[in-house]
Design a protein around this motif. Sequence first.
Motif, PDB file in Angstrom:
ATOM      1  N   GLN A 111       0.484  -1.501   0.519  1.00  0.00           N
ATOM      2  CA  GLN A 111       0.184  -0.191  -0.243  1.00  0.00           C
ATOM      3  C   GLN A 111       0.726   1.141  -0.141  1.00  0.00           C
ATOM      4  O   GLN A 111       0.495   2.268  -0.381  1.00  0.00           O
ATOM      5  CB  GLN A 111      -0.825   0.277   1.305  1.00  0.00           C
ATOM      6  CG  GLN A 111      -1.783  -0.946   0.820  1.00  0.00           C
ATOM      7  CD  GLN A 111      -2.345  -0.657  -0.131  1.00  0.00           C
ATOM      8  OE1 GLN A 111      -3.702  -0.002  -0.223  1.00  0.00           O
ATOM      9  NE2 GLN A 111      -2.787  -1.312  -1.307  1.00  0.00           N
ATOM     10  N   ASP A 283      -6.225   1.175   2.893  1.00  0.00           N
ATOM     11  CA  ASP A 283      -7.573   0.721   2.495  1.00  0.00           C
ATOM     12  C   ASP A 283      -7.927  -0.690   2.605  1.00  0.00           C
ATOM     13  O   ASP A 283      -8.073  -2.034   2.840  1.00  0.00           O
ATOM     14  CB  ASP A 283      -7.310   0.821   0.929  1.00  0.00           C
ATOM     15  CG  ASP A 283      -8.353   1.729   0.699  1.00  0.00           C
ATOM     16  OD1 ASP A 283      -8.551   2.675   1.109  1.00  0.00           O
ATOM     17  OD2 ASP A 283      -7.735   2.205  -0.527  1.00  0.00           O
ATOM     18  N   THR A 293      -8.301   1.288  -5.132  1.00  0.00           N
ATOM     19  CA  THR A 293      -8.586   1.668  -5.433  1.00  0.00           C
ATOM     20  C   THR A 293      -8.949   2.691  -6.126  1.00  0.00           C
ATOM     21  O   THR A 293      -7.695   2.934  -6.955  1.00  0.00           O
ATOM     22  CB  THR A 293      -9.634   2.673  -4.768  1.00  0.00           C
ATOM     23  OG1 THR A 293      -8.581   3.559  -4.024  1.00  0.00           O
ATOM     24  CG2 THR A 293      -9.605   1.683  -2.886  1.00  0.00           C
ATOM     25  N   ASN A 326      -9.542  -6.817  -3.137  1.00  0.00           N
ATOM     26  CA  ASN A 326     -10.989  -5.574  -2.980  1.00  0.00           C
ATOM     27  C   ASN A 326     -11.974  -6.942  -1.574  1.00  0.00           C
ATOM     28  O   ASN A 326     -13.667  -5.831  -1.467  1.00  0.00           O
ATOM     29  CB  ASN A 326     -11.627  -4.721  -2.976  1.00  0.00           C
ATOM     30  CG  ASN A 326     -10.395  -3.622  -3.537  1.00  0.00           C
ATOM     31  OD1 ASN A 326      -9.444  -3.437  -2.894  1.00  0.00           O
ATOM     32  ND2 ASN A 326     -10.989  -2.844  -4.118  1.00  0.00           N
TER      33      ASN A 326
END
Length: 336
Positions: A111, A283, A293, A326
Amino acid sequence: MRRGDWMLSGFALAAAMVQVTSALAQPLEKVRFGTNWVAEAEHGGYYQALADGTYKKYGLDVEIVPGGPNVNNRILLPVGKLDFFMSANSLQSFDAVAQNIPTIAVAASFQKDPQVLLAHPGKADKFEDLKKLTLFVSNEGVASYFQWLKADYGFDETKVKPYTFNPQPFLADKNSAMQGYVTSEPFAIETQGKFKPKIYLLADYGFNTYSTLIETRRDLVETRPDLVQRFVDASAIGWYNYIYRDATAGNALIRKQNPEMTEALLVYSIAKMKEYGIVDSGDTVKLGIGAMTDARMKSFYDKMVQVGVVKPGIDYRKAYTTQFVNKGVGLGLRPK
């Protein structure tokens, strides 16, 4: 329970067992995954998934093909010599679109980009103080993140000297700063210089690219989405096990492929990945490791266009897909 019900349940259980046995009996699908450097902790989740049998549980026979200073695995992906490739950051995905290369990012294992600037103690008490120092930055760094530093923070390119991946010039000049990865270069400075450098992670100051992405070919996404999904899911679980559980198996495989790697550096790197939220933060807390995202991709693309690193007008949305991430895969392995 009536006798008939018991018999029905028994038949159902037997059928389920036959299905499981049949699935296990299926031959594993061979997958070749190329990394962009020699084996190290920054690849640990993949080695962990291979070493502890996670890939095998997902029906995959994975071969990890290490990169290195004289190896360019990235060019092997579009021509079919690799099935997946570990790219450095989102800029490579944007470049693939600009060059009409038929590859696409399907997961972001990091990330936060691990890129840092290191300074001597007392020489840069805040991020902006780095502007006063001589900066050792690679050519690739000057062409990418340094353009953002110039635009957003007013860094001066005339203060830059070439970084040759040797810490000695930095150690010799206390009025300098040096690029590096938070997982490795600070360890080298502590070992060789006998002091702890001041660490500034660029991701924490706005350089919000994804890093260590899994790329594959567009045709594989279209024709074998099940294979892509299994590789993405198993890799995510590998990362959870590597950073939060017992990394012994993964580290052993890393050291087998890269005998120059030390156990001390591996332990240090895992600790820094956790401390700085490199793999699991933002996230991923809700969406799971590998999360991407649209908003984050757009934000970074817009920044890079604004500073002239990426050409405007490309369809950056073709650089990635959130189809396989996700979904919270592996969240149960995350410490409470």
